[in-house]
Design a protein around this motif. Structure first.
Motif, PDB file in Angstrom:
ATOM      1  N   ASP A  37       1.745   6.790  -6.845  1.00  0.00           N
ATOM      2  CA  ASP A  37       0.770   7.846  -7.130  1.00  0.00           C
ATOM      3  C   ASP A  37       1.393   9.226  -6.945  1.00  0.00           C
ATOM      4  O   ASP A  37       1.169  10.133  -7.753  1.00  0.00           O
ATOM      5  N   ALA A  38       2.184   9.395  -5.888  1.00  0.00           N
ATOM      6  CA  ALA A  38       2.848  10.677  -5.646  1.00  0.00           C
ATOM      7  C   ALA A  38       3.850  10.987  -6.754  1.00  0.00           C
ATOM      8  O   ALA A  38       3.944  12.127  -7.215  1.00  0.00           O
ATOM      9  N   GLN A  39       4.580   9.963  -7.187  1.00  0.00           N
ATOM     10  CA  GLN A  39       5.561  10.157  -8.258  1.00  0.00           C
ATOM     11  C   GLN A  39       4.863  10.560  -9.555  1.00  0.00           C
ATOM     12  O   GLN A  39       5.333  11.448 -10.269  1.00  0.00           O
ATOM     13  N   LEU A  76       0.828  -1.203   0.000  1.00  0.00           N
ATOM     14  CA  LEU A  76       0.000   0.000   0.000  1.00  0.00           C
ATOM     15  C   LEU A  76       0.866   1.259   0.000  1.00  0.00           C
ATOM     16  O   LEU A  76       0.571   2.238  -0.698  1.00  0.00           O
ATOM     17  N   TYR A  77       1.935   1.225   0.765  1.00  0.00           N
ATOM     18  CA  TYR A  77       2.881   2.341   0.829  1.00  0.00           C
ATOM     19  C   TYR A  77       3.504   2.581  -0.555  1.00  0.00           C
ATOM     20  O   TYR A  77       3.563   3.724  -1.034  1.00  0.00           O
ATOM     21  N   ASN A  78       3.924   1.501  -1.201  1.00  0.00           N
ATOM     22  CA  ASN A  78       4.528   1.628  -2.528  1.00  0.00           C
ATOM     23  C   ASN A  78       3.537   2.184  -3.540  1.00  0.00           C
ATOM     24  O   ASN A  78       3.898   2.965  -4.414  1.00  0.00           O
ATOM     25  N   ARG A  79       2.263   1.791  -3.425  1.00  0.00           N
ATOM     26  CA  ARG A  79       1.230   2.314  -4.316  1.00  0.00           C
ATOM     27  C   ARG A  79       1.082   3.824  -4.102  1.00  0.00           C
ATOM     28  O   ARG A  79       0.960   4.599  -5.049  1.00  0.00           O
ATOM     29  N   GLY A  80       1.121   4.245  -2.852  1.00  0.00           N
ATOM     30  CA  GLY A  80       1.050   5.672  -2.540  1.00  0.00           C
ATOM     31  C   GLY A  80       2.236   6.439  -3.112  1.00  0.00           C
ATOM     32  O   GLY A  80       2.082   7.540  -3.650  1.00  0.00           O
ATOM     33  N   LEU A  81       3.419   5.841  -3.005  1.00  0.00           N
ATOM     34  CA  LEU A  81       4.604   6.478  -3.577  1.00  0.00           C
ATOM     35  C   LEU A  81       4.498   6.583  -5.094  1.00  0.00           C
ATOM     36  O   LEU A  81       4.865   7.613  -5.682  1.00  0.00           O
TER      37      LEU A  81
END
Length: 84
Positions: free
Chosen positions: A57-59, A50-55
Motif C-alpha cells: 500500500d505504501a509503495q 499484514l506487514y507486506n500488505r502495508g508495504l
C-alpha cells in the motif's frame, strides 16, 4: 527479513485487546499469558503478510505521488520558440 519484534508494552496492550474481543464476541475467557502467547503467534505467523500488505500500500501511494510529481514537472516545461 528480520522477524516482527513487539515490545513488552505492545504485547501486553494487544493481549488485553484480544482478551476483551474473545470475551465480548465468543464469551471465551483466556488468561494474560495465553493472550500474550496468542499475540506472539499472530505476530510470527500472520504479521509478515499484514506487514507486506502495508508495504505494498505504501509503495502504491508513493508511486501515485511520483507520477503526480512527474506531471507537475512536465507542466513546468516551457515551449522552445521555433526559429524561422
Amino acid at each position: 527479513m528480520k522477524p516482527i519484534a513487539l515490545s513488552r508494552e505492545e504485547t501486553t496492550e494487544m493481549a488485553e485487546k484480544l482478551k476483551a474481543y474473545l470475551e465480548d464476541e465468543f464469551e471465551l475467557e483466556i488468561g494474560t499469558l495465553q493472550g500474550e502467547v496468542f499475540v506472539q503467534f499472530i505476530a510470527e505467523h500472520l504479521g509478515p503478510g499484514l506487514y507486506n500488505r502495508g508495504l505494498a500500500d505504501a509503495q502504491a501511494a508513493l508511486a501515485r505521488r511520483v507520477e503526480d510529481f512527474a506531471e507537475d514537472v512536465y507542466g513546468l516545461q516551457q515551449k522552445v520558440p521555433r526559429r524561422r
